[in-house]
Write an enzyme that holds these catalytic residues in place. Structure first.
Site, PDB file in Angstrom:
ATOM      1  CB  SER A 125      -0.842  -0.027   1.274  1.00 19.19           C
ATOM      2  OG  SER A 125      -1.414   1.226   1.517  1.00 19.19           O
ATOM      3  CE1 TYR A 150      -4.072  -2.892   5.625  1.00 14.46           C
ATOM      4  CE2 TYR A 150      -3.656  -0.551   5.240  1.00 14.46           C
ATOM      5  CZ  TYR A 150      -3.897  -1.827   4.748  1.00 14.46           C
ATOM      6  OH  TYR A 150      -3.925  -2.034   3.394  1.00 14.46           O
ATOM      7  CE  LYS A 154      -1.507  -4.472   3.452  1.00 15.56           C
ATOM      8  NZ  LYS A 154      -1.818  -5.755   2.840  1.00 15.56           N
TER       9      LYS A 154
HETATM   10  P1  NAD Z   1     -11.109  -7.044   1.274  1.00 16.01           P
HETATM   11  O1  NAD Z   1     -11.314  -7.047   2.741  1.00 16.01           O
HETATM   12  O2  NAD Z   1     -12.274  -6.720   0.391  1.00 16.01           O
HETATM   13  O3  NAD Z   1     -10.506  -8.452   0.799  1.00 16.01           O
HETATM   14  C1  NAD Z   1      -9.671  -9.235   1.628  1.00 16.01           C
HETATM   15  C2  NAD Z   1     -10.212 -10.661   1.625  1.00 16.01           C
HETATM   16  O4  NAD Z   1      -9.359 -11.471   2.437  1.00 16.01           O
HETATM   17  C3  NAD Z   1     -11.620 -10.777   2.214  1.00 16.01           C
HETATM   18  O5  NAD Z   1     -12.430 -11.497   1.321  1.00 16.01           O
HETATM   19  C4  NAD Z   1     -11.413 -11.538   3.524  1.00 16.01           C
HETATM   20  O6  NAD Z   1     -12.533 -12.369   3.824  1.00 16.01           O
HETATM   21  C5  NAD Z   1     -10.165 -12.327   3.245  1.00 16.01           C
HETATM   22  N1  NAD Z   1      -9.328 -12.662   4.409  1.00 16.01           N
HETATM   23  C6  NAD Z   1      -8.932 -11.854   5.427  1.00 16.01           C
HETATM   24  N2  NAD Z   1      -8.156 -12.532   6.285  1.00 16.01           N
HETATM   25  C7  NAD Z   1      -8.037 -13.794   5.781  1.00 16.01           C
HETATM   26  C8  NAD Z   1      -7.368 -14.969   6.219  1.00 16.01           C
HETATM   27  N3  NAD Z   1      -6.645 -15.004   7.359  1.00 16.01           N
HETATM   28  N4  NAD Z   1      -7.466 -16.084   5.466  1.00 16.01           N
HETATM   29  C9  NAD Z   1      -8.202 -16.091   4.326  1.00 16.01           C
HETATM   30  N5  NAD Z   1      -8.873 -15.026   3.879  1.00 16.01           N
HETATM   31  C10 NAD Z   1      -8.777 -13.883   4.600  1.00 16.01           C
HETATM   32  O7  NAD Z   1      -9.891  -6.056   0.957  1.00 16.01           O
HETATM   33  P2  NAD Z   1      -9.393  -5.472  -0.437  1.00 16.01           P
HETATM   34  O8  NAD Z   1      -9.749  -4.024  -0.478  1.00 16.01           O
HETATM   35  O9  NAD Z   1      -9.792  -6.368  -1.533  1.00 16.01           O
HETATM   36  O10 NAD Z   1      -7.823  -5.532  -0.188  1.00 16.01           O
HETATM   37  C11 NAD Z   1      -7.042  -6.640  -0.603  1.00 16.01           C
HETATM   38  C12 NAD Z   1      -5.614  -6.434  -0.130  1.00 16.01           C
HETATM   39  O11 NAD Z   1      -5.128  -5.204  -0.661  1.00 16.01           O
HETATM   40  C13 NAD Z   1      -5.451  -6.347   1.378  1.00 16.01           C
HETATM   41  O12 NAD Z   1      -4.255  -7.000   1.736  1.00 16.01           O
HETATM   42  C14 NAD Z   1      -5.357  -4.865   1.626  1.00 16.01           C
HETATM   43  O13 NAD Z   1      -4.640  -4.579   2.799  1.00 16.01           O
HETATM   44  C15 NAD Z   1      -4.618  -4.394   0.383  1.00 16.01           C
HETATM   45  N6  NAD Z   1      -4.837  -2.978   0.081  1.00 16.01           N
HETATM   46  C16 NAD Z   1      -6.115  -2.510  -0.058  1.00 16.01           C
HETATM   47  C17 NAD Z   1      -6.335  -1.146  -0.312  1.00 16.01           C
HETATM   48  C18 NAD Z   1      -7.729  -0.595  -0.420  1.00 16.01           C
HETATM   49  O14 NAD Z   1      -7.892   0.620  -0.296  1.00 16.01           O
HETATM   50  N7  NAD Z   1      -8.760  -1.407  -0.661  1.00 16.01           N
HETATM   51  C19 NAD Z   1      -5.229  -0.275  -0.450  1.00 16.01           C
HETATM   52  C20 NAD Z   1      -3.940  -0.808  -0.335  1.00 16.01           C
HETATM   53  C21 NAD Z   1      -3.751  -2.160  -0.067  1.00 16.01           C
HETATM   54  N1  UFG Z   2     -12.316  11.521   3.392  1.00 10.53           N
HETATM   55  C1  UFG Z   2     -13.305  12.448   3.722  1.00 10.53           C
HETATM   56  N2  UFG Z   2     -14.468  11.965   4.220  1.00 10.53           N
HETATM   57  C2  UFG Z   2     -14.717  10.643   4.407  1.00 10.53           C
HETATM   58  C3  UFG Z   2     -13.707   9.720   4.054  1.00 10.53           C
HETATM   59  C4  UFG Z   2     -12.509  10.205   3.561  1.00 10.53           C
HETATM   60  O1  UFG Z   2     -13.120  13.652   3.584  1.00 10.53           O
HETATM   61  O2  UFG Z   2     -15.799  10.274   4.886  1.00 10.53           O
HETATM   62  C5  UFG Z   2     -11.060  12.034   2.816  1.00 10.53           C
HETATM   63  C6  UFG Z   2      -9.830  11.716   3.640  1.00 10.53           C
HETATM   64  O3  UFG Z   2      -9.632  12.683   4.627  1.00 10.53           O
HETATM   65  C7  UFG Z   2      -8.744  11.690   2.564  1.00 10.53           C
HETATM   66  C8  UFG Z   2      -9.486  11.158   1.331  1.00 10.53           C
HETATM   67  O4  UFG Z   2     -10.866  11.401   1.575  1.00 10.53           O
HETATM   68  O5  UFG Z   2      -8.304  12.988   2.293  1.00 10.53           O
HETATM   69  C9  UFG Z   2      -9.288   9.670   1.076  1.00 10.53           C
HETATM   70  O6  UFG Z   2      -9.602   8.956   2.267  1.00 10.53           O
HETATM   71  P1  UFG Z   2      -9.762   7.364   2.268  1.00 10.53           P
HETATM   72  O7  UFG Z   2     -10.116   6.960   3.655  1.00 10.53           O
HETATM   73  O8  UFG Z   2     -10.673   6.945   1.179  1.00 10.53           O
HETATM   74  O9  UFG Z   2      -8.302   6.853   1.854  1.00 10.53           O
HETATM   75  P2  UFG Z   2      -6.892   7.058   2.564  1.00 10.53           P
HETATM   76  O10 UFG Z   2      -5.987   7.694   1.557  1.00 10.53           O
HETATM   77  O11 UFG Z   2      -7.018   7.698   3.879  1.00 10.53           O
HETATM   78  O12 UFG Z   2      -6.447   5.551   2.837  1.00 10.53           O
HETATM   79  C10 UFG Z   2      -6.612   4.517   1.865  1.00 10.53           C
HETATM   80  C11 UFG Z   2      -6.816   3.176   2.565  1.00 10.53           C
HETATM   81  C12 UFG Z   2      -5.566   2.788   3.290  1.00 10.53           C
HETATM   82  C13 UFG Z   2      -4.412   2.776   2.345  1.00 10.53           C
HETATM   83  C14 UFG Z   2      -4.277   4.117   1.661  1.00 10.53           C
HETATM   84  C15 UFG Z   2      -3.187   4.104   0.613  1.00 10.53           C
HETATM   85  O13 UFG Z   2      -7.880   3.256   3.476  1.00 10.53           O
HETATM   86  O14 UFG Z   2      -5.715   1.489   3.783  1.00 10.53           O
HETATM   87  O15 UFG Z   2      -5.505   4.471   1.021  1.00 10.53           O
HETATM   88  O16 UFG Z   2      -3.395   3.055  -0.263  1.00 10.53           O
HETATM   89  F1  UFG Z   2      -3.284   2.504   3.025  1.00 10.53           F
END
Ligand code: NAD
Ligand code: UFG
Length: 340
Positions: A125, A150, A154
């Site tokens: 991330s 979290y 990573k």
């Molecule tokens: P998500 O929660 O939708 O998907 C994760 C999946 O993993 C879920 O289906 C959950 O049931 C499963 N899971 C969790 N723990 C598990 C375990 N121990 N064994 C088996 N399955 C398990 O999340 P996502 O948004 O699809 O994110 C996927 C990956 O990308 C994550 O590692 C997350 O940290 C990373 N990531 C997400 C974002 C974002 O903004 N969505 C940003 C950066 C990184």
């Molecule tokens: N924001 C608002 N109102 C809300 C939600 C968010 O104003 O209700 C703003 C935040 O302050 C920020 C922007 O929208 O300026 C984006 O916020 P998000 O929560 O959507 O995303 P972040 O960048 O804070 O974090 C996300 C994921 C993290 C990840 C990161 C980088 O939640 O897990 O992107 O990938 F690490």
């Protein structure tokens, strides 16, 4: 040859599985369903016409995980999405995050070495960059200074992967640093549907649009950004999914350990996203300016030249595409929920 996708029924995993099927890859998916639903298998089948091989397995359960490796001896690549991802929850339940995210990765790495599976894609991330000294962010920029457990998981996992690679040069590892995934598959059949109050901006906007929430709180309008609201690099989830397909091709050339930013290279402010959503969908999003959210940074966006050059990958969807697709999915999801 098949690809093991952990956490494949989640938001990014499900979109990636569709792109893998589109490329005629064989997919074996595991998920413990802690943040997803089994009905995702039906949705994937509706979109692709294919029923994937699925096991309800927790990556913390070493024996169950090993059984998957034993049963599918043609796995050459693992994409590891499984993990816990809610920033706020990680502050309240740090041990849950350290245990789930670190141990699931360690268990997989041990089995990869034991069963000679060499290719590994890890969902990292942009959070690993902490509070950036400058933007856009390059892969070579300093990492560290994460502000929540979290993010620290990573960072630690990236370190584990570097250490393991030093003594297991047979491995090919792609660390993919995602920026802010938004949007949904254009069919509207899959997308992001968080439980409870959304933490992230786009799902909050779509819930305001559909009437589940009254108004959006914009967290801060006094950042040193053009309109004072936070700037992020919002990447369409289908582009992100395609980035995984490109990364796998790279690993299969015996790449060793590689790191890529997956973003668009473009920063968008909170208010710009709100207005793009309104224009794309003809829906008003009422909002109020609220105090800054703890731990937030002003600006975070990627330089994506490395992925372009080495993976031949660029994001092609616009913010408007993502707004339209997120809204289509929210409407579909709300209709399905109301018919239950
Ligand atoms: P998500 O929660 O939708 O998907 C994760 C999946 O993993 C879920 O289906 C959950 O049931 C499963 N899971 C969790 N723990 C598990 C375990 N121990 N064994 C088996 N399955 C398990 O999340 P996502 O948004 O699809 O994110 C996927 C990956 O990308 C994550 O590692 C997350 O940290 C990373 N990531 C997400 C974002 C974002 O903004 N969505 C940003 C950066 C990184
Ligand atoms: N924001 C608002 N109102 C809300 C939600 C968010 O104003 O209700 C703003 C935040 O302050 C920020 C922007 O929208 O300026 C984006 O916020 P998000 O929560 O959507 O995303 P972040 O960048 O804070 O974090 C996300 C994921 C993290 C990840 C990161 C980088 O939640 O897990 O992107 O990938 F690490």
């Amino acid at each position: 040859m098949s690809i093991l996708v952990t956490g494949g029924l989640g938001y990014i995993g499900s979109h990636t599985i569709i792109e893998l099927i589109n490329q005629n890859e064989e997919v074996v998916c595991i998920d413990n369903l802690s943040n997803s639903k089994i009905t995702m298998l039906d949705q994937i089948e509706k979109i692709t016409g294919k029923r994937i091989t699925f096991y309800q397995v927790d990556c913390l359960d070493k024996d169950a995980l090993e059984n998957v490796f034993k049963k599918h001896d043609d796995i050459d690549t693992i994409i590891h999405f499984a993990g816990s991802k809610a920033v706020g929850e990680s502050v309240v339940k740090p041990l849950l995050y350290y245990e789930n995210n670190l141990m699931s990765t360690i268990n997989l790495l041990n089995l990869m070495i034991k069963y000679h599976v060499n290719n590994f894609v890890f969902s990292s991330s942009a959070t690993v960059y902490g509070n950036p000294e400058r933007v856009p962010l390059f892969e070579t920029d300093k990492i560290g200074g994460t502000t929540n457990p979290y993010g620290t998981t990573k960072l630690i996992i990236e370190g584990i992967l570097q250490d393991v690679y030093k003594v297991h040069k047979e491995l090919n590892i792609a660390i993919l640093r995602y920026f802010n995934p938004i949007g949904a598959h254009e069919s509207g059949l899959i997308g992001e549907a968080p439980n409870g109050i959304p933490n992230n901006l786009m799902p909050y906007i779509t819930q305001v649009a559909i009437g589940i929430r009254e108004k959006l709180s914009v967290f801060g309008d006094d950042y040193p950004t053009p309109d004072g609201t936070g700037v992020r690099d919002y990447i369409h989830v289908v582009d992100l999914a395609k980035g995984h397909v490109a990364a796998i091709s790279k690993l299969r050339t015996n790449s060793g350990l590689v790191i890529y930013n997956l973003g668009t290279g473009k920063g968008t402010s909170v208010l710009e996203l709100v207005h793009a959503f309104e224009e794309a969908n003809g829906v008003k999003i009422p909002y109020v300016i609220a105090p800054r959210r703890a731990g937030d940074i002003a600006e975070c966006y990627a330089n994506c030249d490395k992925a372009k050059k080495e993976l031949n990958w660029v994001a092609t969807h616009s913010i408007v595409d993502a707004c339209r697709d997120s809204w289509r999915f929210q409407q579909y999801f709300t209709k399905m929920e109301s018919e239950k």
